[in-house]
Scaffold this motif. Structure first.
Motif, PDB file in Angstrom:
ATOM      1  N   PRO A 237     -44.871 -43.189  74.726  1.00 18.07           N
ATOM      2  CA  PRO A 237     -45.818 -43.875  75.614  1.00 18.07           C
ATOM      3  C   PRO A 237     -45.625 -43.575  77.094  1.00 18.07           C
ATOM      4  O   PRO A 237     -45.604 -44.484  77.928  1.00 18.07           O
ATOM      5  CB  PRO A 237     -45.553 -45.357  75.299  1.00 18.07           C
ATOM      6  N   PHE A 238     -45.462 -42.307  77.438  1.00 15.70           N
ATOM      7  CA  PHE A 238     -45.301 -41.893  78.824  1.00 15.70           C
ATOM      8  C   PHE A 238     -46.054 -40.588  79.050  1.00 15.70           C
ATOM      9  O   PHE A 238     -46.371 -39.872  78.094  1.00 15.70           O
ATOM     10  CB  PHE A 238     -43.820 -41.661  79.178  1.00 15.70           C
ATOM     11  N   LYS A 239     -46.304 -40.280  80.326  1.00 11.96           N
ATOM     12  CA  LYS A 239     -46.855 -38.968  80.665  1.00 11.96           C
ATOM     13  C   LYS A 239     -45.702 -37.976  80.781  1.00 11.96           C
ATOM     14  O   LYS A 239     -44.671 -38.269  81.384  1.00 11.96           O
ATOM     15  CB  LYS A 239     -47.615 -39.036  81.996  1.00 11.96           C
ATOM     16  N   LEU A 240     -45.886 -36.801  80.214  1.00 11.16           N
ATOM     17  CA  LEU A 240     -44.839 -35.784  80.255  1.00 11.16           C
ATOM     18  C   LEU A 240     -44.470 -35.434  81.685  1.00 11.16           C
ATOM     19  O   LEU A 240     -43.285 -35.316  82.024  1.00 11.16           O
ATOM     20  CB  LEU A 240     -45.289 -34.530  79.504  1.00 11.16           C
ATOM     21  N   THR A 241     -45.471 -35.252  82.543  1.00 11.29           N
ATOM     22  CA  THR A 241     -45.195 -34.869  83.931  1.00 11.29           C
ATOM     23  C   THR A 241     -44.394 -35.946  84.652  1.00 11.29           C
ATOM     24  O   THR A 241     -43.485 -35.638  85.430  1.00 11.29           O
ATOM     25  CB  THR A 241     -46.504 -34.604  84.687  1.00 11.29           C
ATOM     26  N   GLU A 245     -40.543 -35.278  85.993  1.00  9.44           N
ATOM     27  CA  GLU A 245     -40.289 -35.471  87.424  1.00  9.44           C
ATOM     28  C   GLU A 245     -39.188 -36.498  87.636  1.00  9.44           C
ATOM     29  O   GLU A 245     -38.309 -36.327  88.486  1.00  9.44           O
ATOM     30  CB  GLU A 245     -41.566 -35.924  88.129  1.00  9.44           C
ATOM     31  N   LEU A 246     -39.208 -37.550  86.842  1.00  2.99           N
ATOM     32  CA  LEU A 246     -38.183 -38.583  86.945  1.00  2.99           C
ATOM     33  C   LEU A 246     -36.804 -38.020  86.614  1.00  2.99           C
ATOM     34  O   LEU A 246     -35.825 -38.248  87.331  1.00  2.99           O
ATOM     35  CB  LEU A 246     -38.523 -39.728  85.990  1.00  2.99           C
ATOM     36  N   VAL A 247     -36.710 -37.261  85.532  1.00  5.54           N
ATOM     37  CA  VAL A 247     -35.431 -36.666  85.133  1.00  5.54           C
ATOM     38  C   VAL A 247     -34.954 -35.660  86.171  1.00  5.54           C
ATOM     39  O   VAL A 247     -33.765 -35.625  86.521  1.00  5.54           O
ATOM     40  CB  VAL A 247     -35.558 -35.993  83.744  1.00  5.54           C
ATOM     41  N   MET A 249     -35.656 -35.492  89.428  1.00  5.37           N
ATOM     42  CA  MET A 249     -35.226 -36.126  90.669  1.00  5.37           C
ATOM     43  C   MET A 249     -33.912 -36.860  90.490  1.00  5.37           C
ATOM     44  O   MET A 249     -33.024 -36.813  91.347  1.00  5.37           O
ATOM     45  CB  MET A 249     -36.318 -37.077  91.182  1.00  5.37           C
ATOM     46  N   THR A 250     -33.758 -37.528  89.346  1.00  6.56           N
ATOM     47  CA  THR A 250     -32.497 -38.213  89.061  1.00  6.56           C
ATOM     48  C   THR A 250     -31.372 -37.197  88.929  1.00  6.56           C
ATOM     49  O   THR A 250     -30.251 -37.422  89.404  1.00  6.56           O
ATOM     50  CB  THR A 250     -32.606 -39.036  87.762  1.00  6.56           C
ATOM     51  N   GLY A 251     -31.667 -36.067  88.290  1.00  7.16           N
ATOM     52  CA  GLY A 251     -30.669 -35.024  88.131  1.00  7.16           C
ATOM     53  C   GLY A 251     -30.207 -34.440  89.448  1.00  7.16           C
ATOM     54  O   GLY A 251     -29.034 -34.093  89.613  1.00  7.16           O
ATOM     55  N   ARG A 252     -31.110 -34.309  90.404  1.00  4.88           N
ATOM     56  CA  ARG A 252     -30.738 -33.790  91.723  1.00  4.88           C
ATOM     57  C   ARG A 252     -29.725 -34.700  92.403  1.00  4.88           C
ATOM     58  O   ARG A 252     -28.768 -34.247  93.028  1.00  4.88           O
ATOM     59  CB  ARG A 252     -31.972 -33.652  92.615  1.00  4.88           C
ATOM     60  N   ILE A 253     -29.942 -36.006  92.262  1.00  4.06           N
ATOM     61  CA  ILE A 253     -29.025 -36.969  92.883  1.00  4.06           C
ATOM     62  C   ILE A 253     -27.670 -36.926  92.199  1.00  4.06           C
ATOM     63  O   ILE A 253     -26.621 -36.956  92.850  1.00  4.06           O
ATOM     64  CB  ILE A 253     -29.636 -38.384  92.812  1.00  4.06           C
ATOM     65  N   ILE A 254     -27.674 -36.835  90.857  1.00  3.16           N
ATOM     66  CA  ILE A 254     -26.407 -36.740  90.127  1.00  3.16           C
ATOM     67  C   ILE A 254     -25.670 -35.470  90.514  1.00  3.16           C
ATOM     68  O   ILE A 254     -24.469 -35.469  90.739  1.00  3.16           O
ATOM     69  CB  ILE A 254     -26.674 -36.758  88.606  1.00  3.16           C
ATOM     70  N   ARG A 255     -26.410 -34.357  90.619  1.00  2.00           N
ATOM     71  CA  ARG A 255     -25.789 -33.074  90.924  1.00  2.00           C
ATOM     72  C   ARG A 255     -25.180 -33.065  92.317  1.00  2.00           C
ATOM     73  O   ARG A 255     -24.159 -32.434  92.577  1.00  2.00           O
ATOM     74  CB  ARG A 255     -26.831 -31.953  90.804  1.00  2.00           C
ATOM     75  N   GLU A 256     -25.785 -33.774  93.241  1.00  2.00           N
ATOM     76  CA  GLU A 256     -25.284 -33.805  94.613  1.00  2.00           C
ATOM     77  C   GLU A 256     -24.159 -34.824  94.793  1.00  2.00           C
ATOM     78  O   GLU A 256     -23.644 -34.994  95.886  1.00  2.00           O
ATOM     79  CB  GLU A 256     -26.434 -34.119  95.573  1.00  2.00           C
ATOM     80  N   ASP A 257     -23.791 -35.485  93.697  1.00  2.00           N
ATOM     81  CA  ASP A 257     -22.666 -36.411  93.705  1.00  2.00           C
ATOM     82  C   ASP A 257     -22.810 -37.504  94.763  1.00  2.00           C
ATOM     83  O   ASP A 257     -21.888 -37.785  95.531  1.00  2.00           O
ATOM     84  CB  ASP A 257     -21.352 -35.646  93.896  1.00  2.00           C
ATOM     85  N   PRO A 268     -44.746 -42.798  89.128  1.00  5.30           N
ATOM     86  CA  PRO A 268     -45.531 -43.858  88.484  1.00  5.30           C
ATOM     87  C   PRO A 268     -44.837 -44.492  87.295  1.00  5.30           C
ATOM     88  O   PRO A 268     -45.064 -45.659  86.988  1.00  5.30           O
ATOM     89  CB  PRO A 268     -46.797 -43.108  88.041  1.00  5.30           C
ATOM     90  N   ILE A 269     -43.982 -43.738  86.630  1.00  3.52           N
ATOM     91  CA  ILE A 269     -43.328 -44.278  85.441  1.00  3.52           C
ATOM     92  C   ILE A 269     -42.422 -45.455  85.811  1.00  3.52           C
ATOM     93  O   ILE A 269     -42.334 -46.439  85.075  1.00  3.52           O
ATOM     94  CB  ILE A 269     -42.520 -43.173  84.716  1.00  3.52           C
ATOM     95  N   LEU A 270     -41.767 -45.395  86.976  1.00  5.11           N
ATOM     96  CA  LEU A 270     -40.926 -46.499  87.408  1.00  5.11           C
ATOM     97  C   LEU A 270     -41.754 -47.711  87.800  1.00  5.11           C
ATOM     98  O   LEU A 270     -41.369 -48.856  87.555  1.00  5.11           O
ATOM     99  CB  LEU A 270     -40.041 -46.074  88.585  1.00  5.11           C
ATOM    100  N   GLN A 271     -42.903 -47.451  88.397  1.00 10.14           N
ATOM    101  CA  GLN A 271     -43.779 -48.551  88.776  1.00 10.14           C
ATOM    102  C   GLN A 271     -44.268 -49.289  87.540  1.00 10.14           C
ATOM    103  O   GLN A 271     -44.290 -50.519  87.498  1.00 10.14           O
ATOM    104  CB  GLN A 271     -44.963 -48.014  89.580  1.00 10.14           C
TER     105      GLN A 271
END
Length: 335
Positions: A237-241, A245-247, A249-257, A268-271
């Protein structure tokens, strides 16, 4: 004391479950053994290939997976509606891909005429086989046992390869499902064995990204079909895009420690899930350590506990350090 799997699975509450299997040996399931220096990375391919094959046989869809060095994560969807549409012949064809069945089921599958008593035995067998093809325990058994045999043969040894029981978590609502899928897809980044989600080998997110580049979705994975609506097709029940995008962006933050923040206006998925960007980071990076056997909002958990006669207990741990109590209630209660 651990509860029987049959008591942990409740289709009336949710068809979604997160399962984890761990290796018990010093030598890793995959990756490189730091003691001997021997690489077992090829075994990750064994696991991925077997898992996706089983998805084509069982009435259980693969939502997300990540094959790690010494454990496996997989998010599953039990598709009871699909199984209900199977004919007797369809059930037998699927089961015979895994096991020989009986003499009578083999004869039926070949189109040979059977006497009345034999047909009764076939129908009885079909009901058993169909139930097994909707059973998460059977899927994990069909996944783990062949891998263990292959590994034992390669290592020239005998004995257990996997822990005796796999861990199972019921995901009661969309927020729990999205958080768990993102947590699974980002496991290689958290373990610092990949730099980006699309570079994470043997994960569902890489398979989805590769297919998305050709404007497709992988046939072996449960598809994204968009936000909930009337006459909604079978799928996540989500849009693929939105999800990718959520994964990413979250991955970028994890990668940058660093904790960082995500602009929720871009996601929009978080909203829709009513989850703040700051709380999402805690969920996506620490889902495994802050959840119990049941994950969902307070109402969903209360209903689950009532219908399954389970005592409701908060699994808070250190979550209060990074989450407000409201979100803690909505995502991190277990029973």
């Amino acid at each position: 004391m651990p509860r029987a799997r049959s008591q942990q699975i409740s289709l009336q509450d949710t068809p979604y479950y997160h399962c984890i299997s761990r290796c018990v040996r010093r030598a890793f399931l995959c990756g490189e053994d730091p003691v001997s220096g021997k690489s077992f990375d090829h075994r990750r391919g064994w696991v991925e290939e077997r898992l996706l094959f089983l998805a084509s046989v069982f009435a259980i869809d693969i939502c997300a997976y990540a094959v790690m060095s010494n454990h496996l994560h997989v998010v599953l969807h039990i598709n009871a509606e699909k199984a209900a549409k199977w004919s007797t012949l369809e059930v037998l064809k699927r089961w015979h891909k895994l096991h020989k069945g009986t003499l009578f089921t083999q004869q039926y599958a070949r189109g040979e005429p059977l006497p009345e008593f034999a047909m009764a035995l076939v129908e009885s067998s079909v009901e058993i086989f169909k139930t097994r093809l909707m059973d998460i325990s059977w899927l994990m058994r069909e996944l783990n046992e062949p891998i263990a045999r292959q590994a034992n043969f390669e290592d020239k040894c005998t004995g257990r390869f996997w822990e005796g029981r796999f861990k199972s978590q019921a995901l009661l609502d969309e927020a729990a499902l999205a958080a768990c899928m993102a947590y699974v897809d980002l496991n290689p980044l958290r373990a610092k064995i990949s730099q980006t989600p699309e570079d994470s080998e043997f994960t569902s997110v890489k398979k989805r990204v590769v297919a998305a580049k050709h404007q497709k979705q992988p046939k072996s994975l449960y598809p994204f079909v968009g936000n909930p609506r009337e006459n909604m097709p079978d799928g996540l029940p989500f849009k693929l895009t939105d999800y990718l995008e959520l994964v990413d962006m979250t991955g970028r933050i994890i990668r940058e420690d660093k904790r960082g923040s995500i602009d929720a206006s871009l996601l929009p998925i978080l909203q829709r899930l009513n989850t703040s960007s700051e709380n999402w980071l805690c969920i996506a990076t620490e889902f495994g350590t802050r959840t119990g056997s049941v994950v969902g909002n307070e109402h969903s958990i209360a209903h689950y506990c009532e219908s399954n006669r389970r005592q409701r207990k908060p699994y808070i741990g250190k979550a209060s350090n990074c989450l407000p109590n409201k979100l803690l209630q909505s995502l991190f209660l277990s029973s």
